[in-house]
Design a protein around this motif. Structure first.
Motif, PDB file in Angstrom:
ATOM      1  N   LEU A 129      30.843  27.328  92.796  1.00 59.72           N
ATOM      2  CA  LEU A 129      31.440  26.476  93.817  1.00 59.72           C
ATOM      3  C   LEU A 129      30.765  25.115  93.876  1.00 59.72           C
ATOM      4  N   HIS A 138      32.174  22.050  92.264  1.00 59.88           N
ATOM      5  CA  HIS A 138      33.335  21.375  92.826  1.00 59.88           C
ATOM      6  C   HIS A 138      32.967  20.456  93.981  1.00 59.88           C
ATOM      7  N   ALA A 139      31.745  20.472  94.436  1.00 63.13           N
ATOM      8  CA  ALA A 139      31.384  19.717  95.626  1.00 63.13           C
ATOM      9  C   ALA A 139      30.982  18.299  95.264  1.00 63.13           C
ATOM     10  N   VAL A 165      34.827  19.609  99.903  1.00 67.86           N
ATOM     11  CA  VAL A 165      34.808  19.968  98.482  1.00 67.86           C
ATOM     12  C   VAL A 165      35.857  19.131  97.759  1.00 67.86           C
ATOM     13  N   ALA A 168      38.276  19.520  95.227  1.00 68.33           N
ATOM     14  CA  ALA A 168      38.957  20.594  94.508  1.00 68.33           C
ATOM     15  C   ALA A 168      40.458  20.430  94.638  1.00 68.33           C
ATOM     16  N   ASN A 176      42.940  27.335  93.963  1.00 74.07           N
ATOM     17  CA  ASN A 176      41.791  27.742  94.779  1.00 74.07           C
ATOM     18  C   ASN A 176      41.286  26.639  95.707  1.00 74.07           C
ATOM     19  N   SER A 186      39.745  27.627  99.089  1.00 75.96           N
ATOM     20  CA  SER A 186      38.919  28.838  99.109  1.00 75.96           C
ATOM     21  C   SER A 186      37.426  28.606  98.909  1.00 75.96           C
ATOM     22  N   PHE A 187      36.973  27.361  98.993  1.00 79.04           N
ATOM     23  CA  PHE A 187      35.563  27.063  98.766  1.00 79.04           C
ATOM     24  C   PHE A 187      34.792  26.979 100.083  1.00 79.04           C
ATOM     25  N   ALA A 191      30.520  22.444 101.409  1.00 77.37           N
ATOM     26  CA  ALA A 191      29.679  22.043 100.283  1.00 77.37           C
ATOM     27  C   ALA A 191      28.200  21.985 100.629  1.00 77.37           C
ATOM     28  N   ARG A 247      25.825  30.927 101.696  1.00 75.03           N
ATOM     29  CA  ARG A 247      26.833  31.194 100.670  1.00 75.03           C
ATOM     30  C   ARG A 247      26.962  32.697 100.414  1.00 75.03           C
TER      31      ARG A 247
END
Length: 477
Positions: free
Chosen positions: A22, A25-26, A44, A46, A50, A53-54, A57, A64
């Motif tokens: 993840l 993607h941040a 994020v 992204a 998806n 769905s993160f 960040a 997490r």
């Protein structure tokens, strides 16, 4: 019953790998003059299936891990009791979905059935609220005495489903000022095969589409004073826009609070929303909602086996809190194409049509009401959700006639606009508004009435190029 320690350890191990993925993607540390980082440091960067769905960040590694555990219980199906799995038994007896993700696919938005294909399959991401005239002890809606507060069209083995939902559509034609014709479709809801007899006379029905669940913890962290300031600002402006805050019962804190979530702002906190969804949509009891969702008429429902061997709520507090944390820390994805000339033109038109009066762009977050159920990383963020979190009279065309605490049958909460342009990527459709009747941003605008009638009329006068620019701006958010 709490999940086995070995299972939690396995989820925790997978979460460390997931967290690393993840993090790729941040985004971090870039200038944000255009409000690209809609969730501040939680944002994020992204797109794709998806995108919703993160985790935020800026969560740390232990958070997490907790996010991943909550994600597991959000996505995976619950099963009928008694079952060999003790962590997920207790589904039903009546239900709409077998998991949170059954309605919020990929943490995104549900959709109504395709009206062109009929209703061979009953809706999952669309539910119908029920109530009769009057109020409960907290001032909320009074449930229909036979079928409760929402219609449940699925059931476990040995229990009858409550019945079937029917939907038909009526065409609503219109025309833009430039002569371009359009056709909206108004859904008309009904019921068939009612297994527990007729509903009470005067039953009110409110359709509700499952919304995307990004950024809920950030909305929860907006200070009440900021929401009430929206009320004052709109009243002092002297125009037709006059929002109202809803005040609703919050089960976790056992007090009345300002509503923020739900299509009529009828829920105040993520904790209440999560527990109520387990209870109402899946039939999973908790310490907040310990009684099965069965009415006295539903004898088979009352006699069905209970999860947790009938000795405790079907979801324990620790698991419920992990799912609440997961829901609270889902990150909103960054804006896309903010400096595109067409997007900038659309932004100017958005302001010209006075859409910003309700869709307030930005806030600075404070701390949420339950620090143990969220992350301190969500506080102190400049966010851009484009909502005032207030109720507005949207006219007779959108009215469902069903009050909800202080909300009238014509009032709806201003929905946040962040992420709206990614719904197609995540969920494969563009159905908007409280029941998905609008196919895309422009149709949603055309359904506006009441306080927003002048804004809708302004858009009706836009040229085709201006309408395209307006849509492109909204879909950049």
């Amino acid at each position: 019953m709490a999940p086995p320690r070995a299972a939690r350890a396995a989820w925790a191990a997978s979460a460390l790998l997931l967290g690393g993925a993840l993090a790729l993607h941040a985004g971090a540390g870039e200038p944000d003059d255009d409000g690209v980082a809609v969730g501040g440091a939680t944002t994020v960067y992204a797109t794709g299936r998806n995108a919703f769905s993160f985790p935020a960040a800026n969560l740390d590694d232990p958070e997490r891990t907790r996010f991943a555990i909550g994600n597991s219980f959000f996505r995976r199906n619950w099963v009928q009791a008694p079952a060999s799995t003790k962590a997920r038994d207790g589904l039903g007896p009546h239900f709409i979905a077998r998991s949170c993700g059954g309605c919020h696919t990929q943490d995104g938005r549900g959709q109504p059935p395709d009206f062109r294909r009929g209703l061979a399959d009953q809706p999952v991401g669309l539910l119908l609220r029920l109530s009769v005239p009057g109020q409960d002890e907290h001032g909320g809606p009074l449930p229909e005495p036979v079928y409760g507060d929402q219609f449940l069209n699925f059931a476990v083995q040995g229990v009858q489903p409550e019945g079937r939902i029917t939907i038909r559509y009526e065409d609503v034609p219109g025309r833009f000022a430039d002569g371009t014709r359009y056709t909206l479709r108004r859904p008309v809801y009904g019921f068939a095969g009612l297994n527990y007899g007729p509903m009470a006379r005067g039953t009110m029905v409110g359709p509700r589409l499952a919304p995307q669940v990004i950024g809920m913890g950030l909305l929860e962290a907006i200070a009440e004073d900021d929401i009430l300031a929206n009320v004052r600002t709109q009243a002092e402006a002297g125009g037709p826009i006059r929002g109202q805050a809803n005040r609703v019962w919050d089960a976790p804190s056992q007090q009345m609070r300002i509503g923020r979530f739900g299509w009529k702002a009828n829920v105040a906190t993520v904790a209440h929303q999560t527990a109520a969804a387990f209870h109402g949509d899946m039939g999973i009891t908790s310490s907040l909602f310990p009684d099965e969702n069965c009415t006295p008429t539903q004898k088979d429902c009352l006699a069905a086996p209970r999860g947790a061997q009938g000795r405790a709520p079907e979801i324990d507090d620790r698991t419920l809190h992990d799912v609440t944390f997961y829901t609270a820390t889902l990150a909103p994805p960054a804006r896309r194409g903010a400096r595109d000339p067409q997007v900038l033109r659309g932004q100017a038109l958005f302001a010209q049509a006075q859409c910003v009066l309700c869709h307030r762009p930005s806030y600075r977050t404070a701390e949420g009401p339950f620090p143990r159920l969220t992350s301190p990383a969500l506080a102190g963020q400049t966010i851009h959700p484009y909502t005032d979190l207030l109720l507005h009279d949207m006219g007779e065309g959108l009215a469902d006639g069903r009050p909800d605490f202080l909300a009238s049958g014509r009032q709806w909460r201003t929905p946040p606009l962040w992420g709206i342009g990614l719904i197609r990527d995540v969920n494969g459709h563009t159905r908007l508004l409280h029941d998905g009747r609008a196919d895309g941003v422009l149709e949603a605008v055309l359904w506006h009435g009441g306080e927003a009638e002048a804004s809708r009329d302004a858009v009706l006068k836009f040229t085709a190029e201006e309408r395209a620019a307006l849509v492109k701006f909204v879909e950049s958010l």
